[in-house]
Design a protein around this motif. Structure first.
Motif, short mmCIF file in Angstrom:
data_model
loop_
_atom_site.label_atom_id
_atom_site.label_comp_id
_atom_site.label_asym_id
_atom_site.label_seq_id
_atom_site.Cartn_x
_atom_site.Cartn_y
_atom_site.Cartn_z
N MET A 56 0.85 -1.18 0.00
CA MET A 56 0.00 0.00 0.00
C MET A 56 0.90 1.24 0.00
O MET A 56 1.89 1.30 0.71
N ILE A 57 0.53 2.22 -0.78
CA ILE A 57 1.27 3.47 -0.87
C ILE A 57 0.50 4.56 -0.12
O ILE A 57 -0.71 4.69 -0.26
N PHE A 58 1.23 5.33 0.67
CA PHE A 58 0.64 6.40 1.47
C PHE A 58 1.09 7.75 0.96
O PHE A 58 2.16 7.87 0.36
N TYR A 59 0.28 8.76 1.22
CA TYR A 59 0.56 10.11 0.75
C TYR A 59 0.33 11.08 1.90
O TYR A 59 -0.72 11.06 2.53
N ALA A 60 1.33 11.91 2.20
CA ALA A 60 1.26 12.81 3.35
C ALA A 60 1.17 14.27 2.91
O ALA A 60 1.87 14.70 2.00
N CYS A 61 0.29 15.02 3.58
CA CYS A 61 0.11 16.44 3.31
C CYS A 61 -0.02 17.22 4.62
O CYS A 61 -0.55 16.70 5.60
N VAL A 62 0.43 18.46 4.59
CA VAL A 62 0.22 19.36 5.73
C VAL A 62 -1.15 19.99 5.59
O VAL A 62 -1.54 20.39 4.50
N LYS A 63 -1.86 20.07 6.68
CA LYS A 63 -3.16 20.73 6.70
C LYS A 63 -2.97 22.13 7.27
O LYS A 63 -2.62 22.30 8.44
N SER A 64 -3.15 23.13 6.43
CA SER A 64 -3.05 24.54 6.85
C SER A 64 -3.59 25.41 5.73
O SER A 64 -3.76 24.95 4.60
#
Length: 94
Positions: free
Chosen positions: A1-9
């Protein structure tokens, strides 16, 4: 499984930081991890530790991680540099 990370702002406002959110690639509503402390630098540390645990090759980064870390220089140049180097290593200026 591939994950994707983002900053929430809110874009261009590092004071609006609301954590790092990790979802499965292609399904942003499938959130598998959140890092939401009072300290963005601590969240970056926890996120990097988490990504090492699942395998660095399985985690992609949204442009918002780099963008937020660069904007955070307004608040703390040292923390900004640490965030960038934790996620991007020596290539953070590329």
């Amino acid at each position: 499984m591939i994950f994707y990370a983002c900053v929430k702002s809110n874009e261009n406002n590092p004071s609006s930081y609301n954590g790092i959110e990790v979802s499965t690639l292609g399904n942003p509503s499938d959130v598998v991890a959140r890092f939401e402390s009072y300290d963005p630098l601590e969240d970056f540390r926890n996120f990097v530790s988490w990504s090492e645990g699942v395998g660095d090759d399985n985690v992609g980064f949204c442009d918002s991680l780099k963008s937020f870390a660069k904007q955070y220089e307004e608040i703390s140049a040292n923390d900004s540099h640490q965030m960038l180097s934790m996620v991007y290593g020596e290539h953070f200026e590329c």
